[in-house]
Structures are given as structure tokens and as C-alpha cells.
Design a protein around this motif. Structure first.
Motif, PDB file in Angstrom:
ATOM      1  N   UNK A 107       0.815  -1.206   0.000  1.00 46.67           N
ATOM      2  CA  UNK A 107       0.000   0.000   0.000  1.00 46.67           C
ATOM      3  C   UNK A 107       0.849   1.256   0.000  1.00 46.67           C
ATOM      4  N   UNK A 108       2.032   1.189   0.610  1.00 46.45           N
ATOM      5  CA  UNK A 108       2.949   2.313   0.572  1.00 46.45           C
ATOM      6  C   UNK A 108       3.457   2.565  -0.834  1.00 46.45           C
ATOM      7  N   UNK A 109       3.751   1.495  -1.563  1.00 41.00           N
ATOM      8  CA  UNK A 109       4.184   1.634  -2.955  1.00 41.00           C
ATOM      9  C   UNK A 109       3.072   2.244  -3.800  1.00 41.00           C
ATOM     10  N   UNK A 110       1.849   1.774  -3.620  1.00 39.22           N
ATOM     11  CA  UNK A 110       0.719   2.334  -4.361  1.00 39.22           C
ATOM     12  C   UNK A 110       0.477   3.797  -3.970  1.00 39.22           C
ATOM     13  N   UNK A 111       0.754   4.134  -2.720  1.00 41.31           N
ATOM     14  CA  UNK A 111       0.625   5.517  -2.272  1.00 41.31           C
ATOM     15  C   UNK A 111       1.673   6.405  -2.944  1.00 41.31           C
ATOM     16  N   UNK A 112       2.899   5.899  -3.086  1.00 39.80           N
ATOM     17  CA  UNK A 112       3.940   6.659  -3.784  1.00 39.80           C
ATOM     18  C   UNK A 112       3.582   6.834  -5.260  1.00 39.80           C
ATOM     19  N   UNK A 113       2.944   5.837  -5.830  1.00 43.16           N
ATOM     20  CA  UNK A 113       2.473   5.978  -7.218  1.00 43.16           C
ATOM     21  C   UNK A 113       1.419   7.075  -7.291  1.00 43.16           C
ATOM     22  N   UNK A 114       0.494   7.092  -6.335  1.00 48.08           N
ATOM     23  CA  UNK A 114      -0.535   8.123  -6.271  1.00 48.08           C
ATOM     24  C   UNK A 114       0.118   9.509  -6.190  1.00 48.08           C
ATOM     25  N   UNK A 115       1.105   9.645  -5.314  1.00 50.42           N
ATOM     26  CA  UNK A 115       1.796  10.922  -5.165  1.00 50.42           C
ATOM     27  C   UNK A 115       2.484  11.324  -6.465  1.00 50.42           C
ATOM     28  N   UNK A 116       3.120  10.382  -7.125  1.00 43.58           N
ATOM     29  CA  UNK A 116       3.801  10.669  -8.387  1.00 43.58           C
ATOM     30  C   UNK A 116       2.819  11.166  -9.434  1.00 43.58           C
ATOM     31  N   UNK A 117       1.690  10.485  -9.574  1.00 39.32           N
ATOM     32  CA  UNK A 117       0.673  10.897 -10.543  1.00 39.32           C
ATOM     33  C   UNK A 117       0.134  12.291 -10.205  1.00 39.32           C
ATOM     34  N   UNK A 118      -0.030  12.567  -8.919  1.00 36.62           N
ATOM     35  CA  UNK A 118      -0.533  13.876  -8.506  1.00 36.62           C
ATOM     36  C   UNK A 118       0.476  14.978  -8.854  1.00 36.62           C
ATOM     37  N   UNK A 119       1.761  14.719  -8.620  1.00 40.52           N
ATOM     38  CA  UNK A 119       2.787  15.709  -8.932  1.00 40.52           C
ATOM     39  C   UNK A 119       2.960  15.882 -10.437  1.00 40.52           C
TER      40      UNK A 119
END
Length: 288
Positions: A107-119
Motif C-alpha cells: 500500500x505504501x508503494x501504491x501511495x507513492x504511485x498516487x503521489x507521483x501521478x498527482x505531482x
């Protein structure tokens, strides 16, 4: 914390969703979208996310497909396109309130993906991000032959499951000789579908190749166990040092294993989260 559960339809899949609301005397000022780890389930984190709800942050966590109380092949989430639909639903459930993101391990990896897409401007920018014991290297300790074989098998039988090797003893330190019990819906970390495993490999590559190049002042907290053999601290430190996030915090707990929140000294983790929230989110402070 007030806890409730809903069954929510997403792309034809009925996912169980755990809602963790602030106590009645605390105004809801924001939302946290939390993502659990592989083989995990959302309801378990009612014991983890209290620093958020106590500060007026509603927490929303889905049991991903094939996990917890959500139906599906155990250990098989599907693909990241489905995760995007889960994200979209979670953001819509924030009802316009400021939202942040958090996750543990997978879930942390998926959260970092979410952050990347947001940025990258592809998702609304979250107000904060906390990740714990991130699965930065899904291929860790696996041979190139094994990885190539898994990728080939994933094309033919994506729901075929294999063992992860993530035993309960690797996840947490026994307390008084016992591993802390999970709920009845806990399937364990020990199996994952090859199809989903390949998706996680692609996700890790995406995050590694993109997030370190982005600059942001978003409050970012990365917590990590120093004796974590599933997601080792040397990978976490290398990754955090690569980030250009100007408001990043890295906290290592030297004697903790993978599930820092289930360790005998888990109060140290919660103290860290509380101090970080109070420093970075003054509008979400507790008011009765």
C-alpha cells in the motif's frame, strides 16, 4: 474514533470499505485515503490510524479486490487501472475536503504511485503523504530467471498464486512469545498472484524513475523498521535520499520489523506520526 463499513461497487467489483471518523466532539477537517499491504485488510488499521481521526481527519480504507471482506481470488488485486478507479472513488468520497494519502508496504508503494501521478498533474494534489515500510523492491532476492518466468506465466495465468516468503515472524516481533493475532478475514502475506506481482514490479519502476525528479513542499513522512527483512531499511534510506521533496521526514526505528504499528514499542511510531501531523497540519489540530 467512530468506525463503520460500507460495500462499494467499483468497476463491477463489490469492495468492502472501512470508514474511520473522528469522535463526535471533533470537527472533520480533512480525509486520509489509506491503502493496506499485500494479503492485509482495512479494518485492521482502526488500531493504527487514530492519530489522524483524533485530529479531525476522516480515514477511508478499502479492502482491495481479493483481500479482507472483498471478494475475489485471494492475493490477486488485478491491475493498476483498477487501482486508479479505487483512487477516483476515494477522492469522490472526500466530498471536497482536503485529502491526504497513506499506506503500508504494498500500500505504501501504491501511495507513492498516487503521489507521483498527482505531482505530474494527473490527480488532485494531496495535502500530506505518510508511507510505512514501503515495498520498493518487489523482486528482492528473486533471480532473473524467476522474474522472467513469473512475467511469462502472468500472461497465461495472471491469477496463479505463488508464495511471497513474508511469514508472520518476519512481519513483527513476538511479544511474550506470541505474534499479535489478526482478524478472521486476514489471509496473510504469504501468497500473491503472478499477474499482480508483475503489476507491482512495473509500479516500483514507475515510482523509482519519476518521483525522485519531482520537487514539492508537500509534508512527507516515511517510517521504517531497522530490522525489516521484507522491505529493508537500506533501500528506504537510498530512496528517501533520492527525493527532492523539500518537506520530507524519514524516521527509522532500529529494533522494529516490517509492521512497525504491531511491534511491542509501536507507541514510538504513533508518537512520531502525531508530532508530524501537529507540525505540518495545524488546521487539523484537535478542537473539542
Amino acid at each position: 474514533m467512530r468506525v463503520s463499513r460500507e460495500d462499494i461497487q467499483i468497476e463491477g467489483h463489490l469492495l468492502s470499505c472501512t470508514l474511520m471518523d473522528p469522535p463526535e466532539n471533533i470537527e472533520t477537517r480533512g480525509v486520509c485515503l489509506f491503502t493496506h499491504g499485500q494479503g492485509d485488510y482495512s479494518e485492521r488499521y482502526t488500531e493504527v490510524l487514530h492519530p489522524f481521526t483524533e485530529r479531525g481527519i476522516r480515514c477511508i480504507a478499502f479492502d482491495l479486490h481479493g483481500h479482507g471482506k472483498s471478494p475475489g481470488k485471494r492475493g490477486h488485486v488485478g491491475n493498476v487501472s483498477f487501482i486508479d478507479s479505487v483512487i477516483a472513488k476515494g477522492i469522490s468520497m472526500a466530498d471536497g475536503l482536503p485529502y491526504g494519502i497513506a499506506g503500508h508496504s504494498m500500500g505504501g508503494l501504491l501511495t507513492l504511485r498516487h503521489l507521483t501521478l498527482a505531482l505530474q498533474g494527473k490527480l488532485p494534489l494531496p495535502e500530506f503523504c505518510w508511507v510505512n515500510s514501503v515495498l520498493l523492491s518487489p523482486t528482492q532476492n528473486k533471480s532473473s530467471l524467476f522474474i522472467a518466468s513469473a512475467k511469462m506465466l502472468a500472461k497465461l495465468h495472471p491469477k496463479f498464486t505463488i508464495k511471497t516468503g513474508a511469514t508472520p515472524e518476519l512481519c513483527q516481533t513476538p511479544k511474550d512469545g506470541q505474534i499479535k493475532k489478526r482478524g478472521p478475514d486476514y489471509a496473510g502475506h504469504q501468497h500473491i498472484s503472478v499477474g499482480w506481482g508483475v503489476e507491482l514490479i512495473k509500479t516500483a519502476d514507475f515510482v523509482e524513475n519519476n518521483l525522485p525528479h519531482m520537487v514539492s513542499d508537500i509534508p512527507f513522512l516515511y517510517t521504517q523498521g531497522g530490522t525489516d527483512l521484507i522491505c529493508p531499511d537500506h533501500l528506504a534510506e537510498k530512496f528517501i535520499n533520492s527525493l527532492k521533496l523539500t518537506n520530507k521526514t524519514y524516521k527509522l526505528f532500529p529494533h522494529m520489523r516490517h509492521e512497525t504499528f504491531a511491534e511491542p514499542e509501536s507507541h514510538l511510531l504513533f508518537d512520531t506520526i502525531e508530532r508530524w501531523l501537529d507540525k505540518n497540519l495545524p488546521l487539523a489540530t484537535n478542537q473539542s
